[in-house]
Design a protein around this motif. Structure first.
Motif, mmCIF file in Angstrom:
data_model
loop_
_atom_site.group_PDB
_atom_site.id
_atom_site.type_symbol
_atom_site.label_atom_id
_atom_site.label_comp_id
_atom_site.label_asym_id
_atom_site.label_seq_id
_atom_site.Cartn_x
_atom_site.Cartn_y
_atom_site.Cartn_z
ATOM 1 N N TYR A 180 0.822 -1.220 0.000
ATOM 2 C CA TYR A 180 0.000 0.000 0.000
ATOM 3 C C TYR A 180 0.854 1.268 0.000
ATOM 4 O O TYR A 180 0.546 2.222 -0.712
ATOM 5 N N GLY A 181 1.931 1.271 0.809
ATOM 6 C CA GLY A 181 2.747 2.477 0.853
ATOM 7 C C GLY A 181 4.002 2.278 1.692
ATOM 8 O O GLY A 181 4.148 1.306 2.434
ATOM 9 N N PHE A 182 4.916 3.246 1.559
ATOM 10 C CA PHE A 182 6.206 3.203 2.274
ATOM 11 C C PHE A 182 6.482 4.574 2.910
ATOM 12 O O PHE A 182 6.056 5.617 2.393
ATOM 13 N N ARG A 183 7.235 4.516 4.011
ATOM 14 C CA ARG A 183 7.705 5.762 4.640
ATOM 15 C C ARG A 183 9.212 5.637 4.881
ATOM 16 O O ARG A 183 9.702 4.605 5.353
ATOM 17 N N TYR A 184 9.891 6.750 4.583
ATOM 18 C CA TYR A 184 11.344 6.807 4.819
ATOM 19 C C TYR A 184 11.693 8.243 5.219
ATOM 20 O O TYR A 184 11.153 9.205 4.655
ATOM 21 N N THR A 185 12.600 8.373 6.197
ATOM 22 C CA THR A 185 12.975 9.700 6.706
ATOM 23 C C THR A 185 14.412 10.027 6.343
ATOM 24 O O THR A 185 15.346 9.261 6.663
ATOM 25 N N GLN A 186 14.563 11.150 5.681
ATOM 26 C CA GLN A 186 15.889 11.678 5.352
ATOM 27 C C GLN A 186 16.328 12.637 6.473
ATOM 28 O O GLN A 186 15.535 13.404 7.012
ATOM 29 N N VAL A 187 17.619 12.600 6.873
ATOM 30 C CA VAL A 187 18.172 13.468 7.909
ATOM 31 C C VAL A 187 18.973 14.584 7.244
ATOM 32 O O VAL A 187 19.906 14.315 6.478
ATOM 33 N N ILE A 188 18.590 15.815 7.563
ATOM 34 C CA ILE A 188 19.289 16.989 7.006
ATOM 35 C C ILE A 188 19.918 17.748 8.176
ATOM 36 O O ILE A 188 19.222 18.317 9.018
ATOM 37 N N ASN A 189 21.227 17.711 8.263
ATOM 38 C CA ASN A 189 21.957 18.424 9.320
ATOM 39 C C ASN A 189 22.323 19.823 8.833
ATOM 40 O O ASN A 189 23.065 19.976 7.866
ATOM 41 N N MET A 190 21.779 20.818 9.521
ATOM 42 C CA MET A 190 22.112 22.198 9.172
ATOM 43 C C MET A 190 23.258 22.637 10.082
ATOM 44 O O MET A 190 23.067 23.265 11.117
ATOM 45 N N GLY A 191 24.454 22.240 9.738
ATOM 46 C CA GLY A 191 25.609 22.433 10.611
ATOM 47 C C GLY A 191 26.289 23.771 10.408
ATOM 48 O O GLY A 191 26.462 24.247 9.292
ATOM 49 N N ASP A 192 26.701 24.396 11.556
ATOM 50 C CA ASP A 192 27.519 25.615 11.526
ATOM 51 C C ASP A 192 28.844 25.259 12.173
ATOM 52 O O ASP A 192 28.915 24.994 13.375
ATOM 53 N N SER A 193 29.898 25.224 11.406
ATOM 54 C CA SER A 193 31.203 24.789 11.924
ATOM 55 C C SER A 193 32.151 25.944 12.195
ATOM 56 O O SER A 193 33.274 25.726 12.618
ATOM 57 N N ARG A 194 31.704 27.179 11.967
ATOM 58 C CA ARG A 194 32.591 28.329 12.187
ATOM 59 C C ARG A 194 32.475 28.826 13.623
ATOM 60 O O ARG A 194 31.379 29.082 14.114
ATOM 61 N N ALA A 195 33.615 28.963 14.280
ATOM 62 C CA ALA A 195 33.642 29.404 15.678
ATOM 63 C C ALA A 195 33.566 30.925 15.758
ATOM 64 O O ALA A 195 34.015 31.637 14.849
ATOM 65 N N PRO A 196 32.981 31.460 16.836
ATOM 66 C CA PRO A 196 32.972 32.921 17.013
ATOM 67 C C PRO A 196 34.380 33.447 17.288
ATOM 68 O O PRO A 196 35.295 32.691 17.618
ATOM 69 N N VAL A 197 34.516 34.756 17.171
ATOM 70 C CA VAL A 197 35.808 35.422 17.367
ATOM 71 C C VAL A 197 35.612 36.560 18.362
ATOM 72 O O VAL A 197 34.691 37.369 18.222
ATOM 73 N N ILE A 198 36.481 36.617 19.374
ATOM 74 C CA ILE A 198 36.414 37.695 20.367
ATOM 75 C C ILE A 198 37.176 38.893 19.840
ATOM 76 O O ILE A 198 38.332 38.780 19.412
ATOM 77 N N ALA A 199 36.507 40.044 19.830
ATOM 78 C CA ALA A 199 37.149 41.265 19.345
ATOM 79 C C ALA A 199 38.233 41.691 20.314
ATOM 80 O O ALA A 199 38.159 41.451 21.522
ATOM 81 N N GLY A 200 39.272 42.312 19.773
ATOM 82 C CA GLY A 200 40.365 42.805 20.605
ATOM 83 C C GLY A 200 39.871 43.816 21.624
ATOM 84 O O GLY A 200 39.121 44.734 21.303
ATOM 85 N N ALA A 201 40.257 43.628 22.874
ATOM 86 C CA ALA A 201 39.828 44.514 23.956
ATOM 87 C C ALA A 201 41.020 45.321 24.461
ATOM 88 O O ALA A 201 42.140 44.806 24.522
ATOM 89 N N PRO A 202 40.806 46.579 24.823
ATOM 90 C CA PRO A 202 41.916 47.395 25.331
ATOM 91 C C PRO A 202 42.309 46.952 26.728
ATOM 92 O O PRO A 202 41.594 46.206 27.396
ATOM 93 N N GLY A 203 43.470 47.403 27.176
ATOM 94 C CA GLY A 203 43.892 47.130 28.534
ATOM 95 C C GLY A 203 43.067 47.947 29.529
ATOM 96 O O GLY A 203 42.589 49.038 29.217
ATOM 97 N N TYR A 204 42.875 47.420 30.717
ATOM 98 C CA TYR A 204 42.091 48.083 31.748
ATOM 99 C C TYR A 204 42.966 48.334 32.974
ATOM 100 O O TYR A 204 43.918 47.590 33.243
#
Length: 527
Positions: A180-204
């Protein structure tokens, strides 16, 4: 004679029967003669088709606005018309930039009797045959009747060619042998592999407190990321710049330190009770997908920016020596010990606060003059005789921070005859009225040398015969030495009992009880 042809069918999903009918008519003397011949063709149900479910994919894009619709390809090898539906489902509680999208494809065969089989065959990923059947293009579900028994078979393959080893044990649930019918599930990974970057901070730079010699650091910084979800702190450490490999948790200094976040990428950290020194704040942040930035060092200083507060005698009297001058040293104004966070003598901490140390650097200057830490004494001359001079005594720490206390110094001429152009106004009666010494009054000179170690002498003038009392006290008022003797009018020089006096600042007082006159001076014995 004529021939008529008719075709009729009774088909459902390509199966059923087709009837062909031929009718022959002929005119004869007895009338029209008719002859009818029929042929019935029965079509058995054949339902062979290929389904290609797409392979799993990873989308290297942060927060994609939309995803291309994955395509499930169906190739029918019969008259069946299959229906394909698609449904997407996203994992809950995950940020948009690192979603896992589950895309379920449902294949329905309308030609299977729905009243007899309403269940779908779910192609579970845990099926052993399925795990090894997914190819680069995806998973092929091949529907065949290879053995000709009228019951469909299901093959799972990495290509479109069925192999006996790829046949599953899954059977149709429909009475006509069709799936009568079939079911199948595809997996879609929406991956973000880029790391954040800390902006240069002045001395305190942050000031330390006088109370505990520690300071509170409040440091802000920002980070940048390609995604729009809020960032979070991944790591916070503090380390001395002189020892970069030694880093501690902020709770080492302040158990209740705080971190605040403003918006998605700005942070502010407050850590109290940090001793004076040069430090680095080591921080790292992470995005919603768990990508962590490189550790960034933000330099800061906790500095002693406040000078020590000395204790002065408010009023002081000095008497000119015979050469018309007198030196007043800073220790003549000291009224007590001074402790500071950056005091020079670390071997002598403040009994009330072990973080503060004894200050040993002092200077003295007339009020209005520029303080100089190397100015240890002031010279007064006949020009100052009869005046009260405002002076400042400054205490200095090892970082050149300084504060001061104020005192008033009265300059007496004593036995010195100052020139008429000077400001002396009867302050030297012994010199101005030598015919009547009694009018001169008591005069006491500064002991010499001062400071001293092994010996020192005291010079004074007695205006009339009588008892004279000499008393030496420490800064707490305790009597260290006392001498009571009779003197006649005149100048005297006596040696003080140095060996019986302890090191430190002390005072000596010369008093003539019968005249109600006395003078007090300060002196310093070195160790």
């Amino acid at each position: 004679m004529s021939v008529d042809y008719d075709l009729s069918s009774d088909l459902s999903c390509g199966a059923g029967k087709i009837t062909r009918t031929w009718t022959v008519s002929k005119q004869s003397p007895v009338g029209i003669l008719l002859e009818t011949v029929s042929q019935t063709i029965y079509l058995s149900p054949v339902s062979n088709f290929d389904i290609l479910f797409p392979a799993d994919v990873t989308v290297e894009e942060c927060s994609p606005s939309e995803l291309a619709v994955s395509e499930t390809k169906v190739q029918s090898r019969s008259c069946d018309t299959l229906k394909v539906t698609v449904e997407d489902w996203v994992t809950p509680f995950t940020p948009r930039s690192c979603d896992v999208l589950y895309r379920t494809f449902t294949i329905t065969n309308p030609c299977a009797p729905a009243d007899a089989c309403t269940e779908y065959i779910t192609l579970d990923r845990e099926l052993p045959l399925l795990k090894k059947s997914v190819g680069p293009k995806g998973l092929y579900a091949l529907i065949r009747d290879m053995d000709g028994d009228g019951i469909q078979e299901l093959y799972l393959s990495a290509d479109s060619i069925p192999d006996p080893e790829e046949r599953t044990q899954i059977l149709p649930k429909c009475g006509n042998g069709r799936f009568y019918g079939f079911r199948y599930t595809q997996v879609i990974n929406m991956g973000d592999s880029r790391a954040p970057v800390i902006a240069g901070a002045p001395g305190y730079s942050f000031p330390s407190r006088l109370t505990d010699c520690k300071g509170r650091a409040q440091i802000g910084f920002r980070a940048a990321d390609n995604c729009t979800e809020p960032l979070s702190l991944a790591n916070v450490k503090i380390g001395l710049r002189s020892n970069p490999n030694s880093r501690v948790d902020p709770r080492y200094y302040d158990f209740y330190w705080t971190a605040q976040q403003f918006g998605r990428d700005s942070f502010s950290l407050k850590v109290d009770y940090i001793p004076v020194g040069s430090y680095n704040l080591y921080v790292a942040v992470k995005d919603a997908c768990g990508n962590t930035s490189a550790e960034t060092a933000i330099p800061f200083e906790v500095e002693d920016q406040t000078g020590p507060y000395p204790f002065c005698q408010f009023q002081r009297t000095v008497t000119l020596r015979s050469n018309g001058e007198v030196l007043m040293n800073y220790w003549d104004l000291l009224a007590g010990k001074t402790f500071d966070c950056s005091g020079q003598l670390v071997s002598m901490p403040d009994p009330a606060n072990p973080n503060r140390y004894l200050v040993t650097e002092f200077s003295v200057n007339r009020r209005g003059e520029e303080p100089n830490r190397y100015s240890k004494s002031l010279k007064f001359t006949c020009d100052d005789a009869g005046k009260t001079i405002d002076v400042e005594m400054h205490a200095w720490d090892k970082f050149d921070n300084h504060n001061y206390c104020q005192a008033r110094v009265t300059v007496q001429a004593g036995g010195v005859v100052c020139p008429e152009t000077s400001n002396a106004r009867g302050a030297s009666p012994a010199g101005l009225f030598q015919d009547d010494p009694a009018k001169a009054g008591l005069w006491v000179d500064q002991n010499f040398p001062n400071p001293f170690q092994e010996n020192t002498e005291l010079r004074f003038f007695i205006p009339q015969d009588g008892q004279v009392v000499l008393t030496v006290r420490d800064l707490h008022g305790r009597v260290l030495y006392r001498q009571d003797a009779g003197f006649t009018t005149g100048f005297y020089t006596i040696a003080l009992p140095v060996e019986s006096l302890p090191p430190g600042v002390m005072t000596y007082t010369l008093e003539i009880p019968s005249l109600g006159q006395k003078q007090t001076m300060r002196m310093l014995k070195l160790k």
